[in-house]
Design a protein around this motif. Structure first.
Motif, mmCIF file in Angstrom:
data_model
loop_
_atom_site.group_PDB
_atom_site.id
_atom_site.type_symbol
_atom_site.label_atom_id
_atom_site.label_comp_id
_atom_site.label_asym_id
_atom_site.label_seq_id
_atom_site.Cartn_x
_atom_site.Cartn_y
_atom_site.Cartn_z
ATOM 1 N N GLY A 28 3.865 -1.917 10.915
ATOM 2 C CA GLY A 28 4.757 -2.511 9.937
ATOM 3 C C GLY A 28 4.324 -2.095 8.547
ATOM 4 O O GLY A 28 3.179 -1.687 8.335
ATOM 5 N N ARG A 29 5.243 -2.169 7.594
ATOM 6 C CA ARG A 29 4.958 -1.765 6.218
ATOM 7 C C ARG A 29 4.369 -2.921 5.425
ATOM 8 O O ARG A 29 4.775 -4.064 5.572
ATOM 9 C CB ARG A 29 6.229 -1.270 5.538
ATOM 10 C CG ARG A 29 6.757 0.015 6.155
ATOM 11 C CD ARG A 29 7.869 0.626 5.345
ATOM 12 N NE ARG A 29 7.462 1.386 4.176
ATOM 13 C CZ ARG A 29 6.749 2.511 4.202
ATOM 14 N NH1 ARG A 29 6.284 2.959 5.331
ATOM 15 N NH2 ARG A 29 6.486 3.159 3.100
ATOM 16 N N LEU A 30 3.435 -2.570 4.570
ATOM 17 C CA LEU A 30 2.822 -3.538 3.674
ATOM 18 C C LEU A 30 3.507 -3.490 2.315
ATOM 19 O O LEU A 30 4.116 -2.487 1.952
ATOM 20 C CB LEU A 30 1.337 -3.224 3.483
ATOM 21 C CG LEU A 30 0.455 -3.323 4.720
ATOM 22 C CD1 LEU A 30 -0.940 -2.817 4.408
ATOM 23 C CD2 LEU A 30 0.398 -4.755 5.205
ATOM 24 N N SER A 31 3.368 -4.557 1.553
ATOM 25 C CA SER A 31 3.862 -4.550 0.178
ATOM 26 C C SER A 31 3.019 -3.548 -0.617
ATOM 27 O O SER A 31 1.919 -3.173 -0.202
ATOM 28 C CB SER A 31 3.732 -5.949 -0.433
ATOM 29 O OG SER A 31 2.361 -6.278 -0.594
ATOM 30 N N GLY A 32 3.509 -3.150 -1.761
ATOM 31 C CA GLY A 32 2.769 -2.211 -2.605
ATOM 32 C C GLY A 32 1.395 -2.735 -2.990
ATOM 33 O O GLY A 32 0.408 -2.002 -2.988
ATOM 34 N N ALA A 35 -0.834 -2.649 0.132
ATOM 35 C CA ALA A 35 -1.162 -1.258 0.457
ATOM 36 C C ALA A 35 -2.257 -0.736 -0.467
ATOM 37 O O ALA A 35 -3.137 0.012 -0.036
ATOM 38 C CB ALA A 35 0.089 -0.387 0.352
ATOM 39 N N ALA A 36 -2.230 -1.138 -1.729
ATOM 40 C CA ALA A 36 -3.265 -0.714 -2.668
ATOM 41 C C ALA A 36 -4.626 -1.267 -2.274
ATOM 42 O O ALA A 36 -5.650 -0.593 -2.387
ATOM 43 C CB ALA A 36 -2.897 -1.152 -4.090
ATOM 44 N N VAL A 37 -4.649 -2.494 -1.770
ATOM 45 C CA VAL A 37 -5.911 -3.111 -1.351
ATOM 46 C C VAL A 37 -6.436 -2.465 -0.082
ATOM 47 O O VAL A 37 -7.615 -2.141 0.024
ATOM 48 C CB VAL A 37 -5.721 -4.633 -1.136
ATOM 49 C CG1 VAL A 37 -6.951 -5.247 -0.480
ATOM 50 C CG2 VAL A 37 -5.403 -5.321 -2.450
ATOM 51 N N PHE A 38 -5.561 -2.260 0.910
ATOM 52 C CA PHE A 38 -5.991 -1.743 2.207
ATOM 53 C C PHE A 38 -6.043 -0.224 2.270
ATOM 54 O O PHE A 38 -6.592 0.335 3.210
ATOM 55 C CB PHE A 38 -5.088 -2.273 3.320
ATOM 56 C CG PHE A 38 -5.241 -3.748 3.531
ATOM 57 C CD1 PHE A 38 -6.402 -4.269 4.078
ATOM 58 C CD2 PHE A 38 -4.243 -4.623 3.164
ATOM 59 C CE1 PHE A 38 -6.561 -5.626 4.254
ATOM 60 C CE2 PHE A 38 -4.385 -5.989 3.345
ATOM 61 C CZ PHE A 38 -5.549 -6.492 3.894
ATOM 62 N N GLY A 39 -5.431 0.452 1.309
ATOM 63 C CA GLY A 39 -5.474 1.912 1.296
ATOM 64 C C GLY A 39 -4.516 2.562 2.273
ATOM 65 O O GLY A 39 -4.675 3.723 2.623
ATOM 66 N N SER A 40 -3.535 1.814 2.743
ATOM 67 C CA SER A 40 -2.550 2.340 3.681
ATOM 68 C C SER A 40 -1.258 1.560 3.495
ATOM 69 O O SER A 40 -1.289 0.372 3.158
ATOM 70 C CB SER A 40 -3.053 2.177 5.117
ATOM 71 O OG SER A 40 -2.049 2.548 6.039
ATOM 72 N N GLU A 41 -0.137 2.226 3.728
ATOM 73 C CA GLU A 41 1.150 1.546 3.600
ATOM 74 C C GLU A 41 1.555 0.829 4.879
ATOM 75 O O GLU A 41 2.481 0.028 4.872
ATOM 76 C CB GLU A 41 2.235 2.544 3.201
ATOM 77 C CG GLU A 41 2.051 3.076 1.799
ATOM 78 C CD GLU A 41 3.172 4.014 1.387
ATOM 79 O OE1 GLU A 41 4.112 4.219 2.174
ATOM 80 O OE2 GLU A 41 3.091 4.531 0.272
ATOM 81 N N THR A 42 0.878 1.115 5.987
ATOM 82 C CA THR A 42 1.217 0.489 7.259
ATOM 83 C C THR A 42 -0.044 -0.032 7.960
ATOM 84 O O THR A 42 -1.146 0.467 7.728
ATOM 85 C CB THR A 42 1.918 1.474 8.215
ATOM 86 O OG1 THR A 42 1.048 2.563 8.490
ATOM 87 C CG2 THR A 42 3.220 1.994 7.625
ATOM 88 N N VAL A 43 0.158 -1.035 8.807
ATOM 89 C CA VAL A 43 -0.905 -1.542 9.678
ATOM 90 C C VAL A 43 -0.296 -1.795 11.050
ATOM 91 O O VAL A 43 0.905 -2.044 11.173
ATOM 92 C CB VAL A 43 -1.559 -2.841 9.157
ATOM 93 C CG1 VAL A 43 -2.329 -2.601 7.884
ATOM 94 C CG2 VAL A 43 -0.534 -3.937 8.972
ATOM 95 N N SER A 44 -1.129 -1.715 12.068
ATOM 96 C CA SER A 44 -0.648 -1.955 13.431
ATOM 97 C C SER A 44 -0.711 -3.452 13.755
ATOM 98 O O SER A 44 -1.444 -4.216 13.121
ATOM 99 C CB SER A 44 -1.505 -1.186 14.437
ATOM 100 O OG SER A 44 -2.808 -1.731 14.491
ATOM 101 N N LEU A 45 0.064 -3.825 14.756
ATOM 102 C CA LEU A 45 0.012 -5.205 15.227
ATOM 103 C C LEU A 45 -1.401 -5.522 15.714
ATOM 104 O O LEU A 45 -1.912 -6.619 15.487
ATOM 105 C CB LEU A 45 1.029 -5.431 16.350
ATOM 106 C CG LEU A 45 1.038 -6.809 16.978
ATOM 107 C CD1 LEU A 45 1.289 -7.903 15.947
ATOM 108 C CD2 LEU A 45 2.061 -6.881 18.105
#
Length: 106
Positions: A28-32, A35-45
């Motif tokens: 799924g997509r993360l908010s901007g 995404a800045a905190v995690f370093g990725s625009e997506t994460v898995s379930l």
């Protein structure tokens, strides 16, 4: 307390419904901002569920620390007449353990 427990159960049920047909690898997509905190625009379930487990475990540990600071006791759970409870340590699932409490050394 009953109201809080009912709210928690409703949240758990909603989570189960939302994830029932999803695969752990689904993303799924993360908010901007996230995404800045995690370093990725997506994460898995899978990542989300593991993160939830980590957070719950952390909070449980905090609650135990608070309890220890109130009563001054630390606990080791032992089966009646046996060793510490837990996999590979003499514990058997489904058996209730008795608390063996010792005063915490200060």
């Amino acid at each position: 307390m009953p109201e809080a427990l009912a709210d928690w159960r409703a949240e758990v049920e909603q989570g189960r419904e939302l994830t029932a047909e999803a695969a752990p690898e689904d993303t799924g997509r993360l908010s901007g901002r996230a995404a800045a905190v995690f370093g990725s625009e997506t994460v898995s379930l899978r990542w989300i569920l593991v993160h939830l487990i980590e957070e719950c475990a952390c909070r449980s540990g905090h609650a135990d620390l608070l309890r220890e600071s109130i009563d001054g006791l630390t606990g080791v759970w032992r089966l009646p007449g046996g060793g510490p409870r837990g996999p590979g340590r003499g514990g058997r699932p489904g058996r209730r353990a008795a608390a063996v409490r010792r005063p915490r050394r200060r």
